[in-house]
Design a protein around this motif. Sequence first.
Motif, PDB file in Angstrom:
ATOM      1  N   PHE A 117       0.807  -1.209   0.000  1.00 23.28           N
ATOM      2  CA  PHE A 117       0.000   0.000   0.000  1.00 23.28           C
ATOM      3  C   PHE A 117       0.846   1.267   0.000  1.00 23.28           C
ATOM      4  N   GLY A 118       2.083   1.155   0.459  1.00 21.15           N
ATOM      5  CA  GLY A 118       2.953   2.326   0.494  1.00 21.15           C
ATOM      6  C   GLY A 118       3.253   2.871  -0.892  1.00 21.15           C
ATOM      7  N   LEU A 119       3.500   1.981  -1.850  1.00 21.32           N
ATOM      8  CA  LEU A 119       3.755   2.439  -3.219  1.00 21.32           C
ATOM      9  C   LEU A 119       2.519   3.074  -3.842  1.00 21.32           C
ATOM     10  N   VAL A 120       1.352   2.517  -3.554  1.00 22.25           N
ATOM     11  CA  VAL A 120       0.107   3.100  -4.068  1.00 22.25           C
ATOM     12  C   VAL A 120      -0.106   4.484  -3.464  1.00 22.25           C
ATOM     13  N   ASP A 121       0.103   4.591  -2.164  1.00 23.42           N
ATOM     14  CA  ASP A 121      -0.021   5.895  -1.499  1.00 23.42           C
ATOM     15  C   ASP A 121       0.993   6.890  -2.051  1.00 23.42           C
ATOM     16  N   TRP A 122       2.205   6.419  -2.300  1.00 22.14           N
ATOM     17  CA  TRP A 122       3.240   7.315  -2.803  1.00 22.14           C
ATOM     18  C   TRP A 122       2.899   7.849  -4.190  1.00 22.14           C
ATOM     19  N   PHE A 123       2.396   6.969  -5.063  1.00 19.90           N
ATOM     20  CA  PHE A 123       2.005   7.441  -6.391  1.00 19.90           C
ATOM     21  C   PHE A 123       0.839   8.418  -6.315  1.00 19.90           C
ATOM     22  N   ALA A 124      -0.077   8.205  -5.393  1.00 25.49           N
ATOM     23  CA  ALA A 124      -1.179   9.150  -5.208  1.00 25.49           C
ATOM     24  C   ALA A 124      -0.656  10.495  -4.720  1.00 25.49           C
ATOM     25  N   VAL A 125       0.266  10.462  -3.784  1.00 31.25           N
ATOM     26  CA  VAL A 125       0.856  11.689  -3.252  1.00 31.25           C
ATOM     27  C   VAL A 125       1.666  12.414  -4.330  1.00 31.25           C
ATOM     28  N   LEU A 126       2.379  11.653  -5.163  1.00 34.06           N
ATOM     29  CA  LEU A 126       3.122  12.249  -6.277  1.00 34.06           C
ATOM     30  C   LEU A 126       2.174  13.003  -7.204  1.00 34.06           C
ATOM     31  N   MET A 127       1.064  12.368  -7.554  1.00 37.29           N
ATOM     32  CA  MET A 127       0.127  13.010  -8.474  1.00 37.29           C
ATOM     33  C   MET A 127      -0.520  14.245  -7.858  1.00 37.29           C
ATOM     34  N   ILE A 128      -0.897  14.160  -6.598  1.00 39.74           N
ATOM     35  CA  ILE A 128      -1.551  15.299  -5.941  1.00 39.74           C
ATOM     36  C   ILE A 128      -0.601  16.481  -5.823  1.00 39.74           C
ATOM     37  N   SER A 129       0.619  16.229  -5.385  1.00 40.75           N
ATOM     38  CA  SER A 129       1.560  17.336  -5.203  1.00 40.75           C
ATOM     39  C   SER A 129       1.988  17.930  -6.548  1.00 40.75           C
ATOM     40  N   ALA A 130       2.177  17.098  -7.561  1.00 39.85           N
ATOM     41  CA  ALA A 130       2.542  17.623  -8.882  1.00 39.85           C
ATOM     42  C   ALA A 130       1.391  18.428  -9.472  1.00 39.85           C
ATOM     43  N   LEU A 131       0.163  17.945  -9.325  1.00 33.02           N
ATOM     44  CA  LEU A 131      -0.992  18.683  -9.835  1.00 33.02           C
ATOM     45  C   LEU A 131      -1.147  20.023  -9.126  1.00 33.02           C
ATOM     46  N   LEU A 132      -0.964  20.028  -7.835  1.00 34.65           N
ATOM     47  CA  LEU A 132      -1.058  21.277  -7.083  1.00 34.65           C
ATOM     48  C   LEU A 132      -0.008  22.286  -7.543  1.00 34.65           C
ATOM     49  N   LEU A 133       1.208  21.830  -7.732  1.00 31.01           N
ATOM     50  CA  LEU A 133       2.268  22.728  -8.189  1.00 31.01           C
ATOM     51  C   LEU A 133       2.015  23.220  -9.605  1.00 31.01           C
ATOM     52  N   VAL A 134       1.553  22.342 -10.483  1.00 33.31           N
ATOM     53  CA  VAL A 134       1.272  22.734 -11.868  1.00 33.31           C
ATOM     54  C   VAL A 134       0.131  23.741 -11.930  1.00 33.31           C
ATOM     55  N   LEU A 135      -0.862  23.590 -11.078  1.00 35.28           N
ATOM     56  CA  LEU A 135      -1.971  24.540 -11.082  1.00 35.28           C
ATOM     57  C   LEU A 135      -1.605  25.868 -10.430  1.00 35.28           C
ATOM     58  N   LEU A 136      -0.709  25.863  -9.476  1.00 31.81           N
ATOM     59  CA  LEU A 136      -0.332  27.106  -8.796  1.00 31.81           C
ATOM     60  C   LEU A 136       0.697  27.931  -9.564  1.00 31.81           C
TER      61      LEU A 136
END
Length: 107
Positions: A62-81
């Motif tokens: 589950f750690g890898l799944v969580d990490w990929f989710a966190v990667l996508m959320i943080s990258a999306l937030l940075l790209v939108l900001l």
Amino acid sequence: MLLALLLCYAGFTALCLSMPRHHDELLGHKPSNRRAKSLKLAGWLLLCLSLWAAVAANGWGFGLVDWFAVLMISALLLVLLMPYRPKLAMAMAALSLLATPVAAWAW
């Protein structure tokens, strides 16, 4: 997962600042070669630390799944900001670095 999210966002921001265009936009000058390399190294180190935090919290499955989710959320937030609120993106990166020890302690 909060610790991994904070580390990911700070890592992506460091990688973003290693690019001359974004560094110039946010800080007003182009980075030197040494600063660009150190920002790239810091960014990748923070991303590796976020992987460690996610895997240590939930195991490899589950750690890898969580990490990929966190990667996508943080990258999306940075790209939108970045196009609309670049100073807010920098402020959030600084706050995430300040909040990381608190999140690590609470974990």
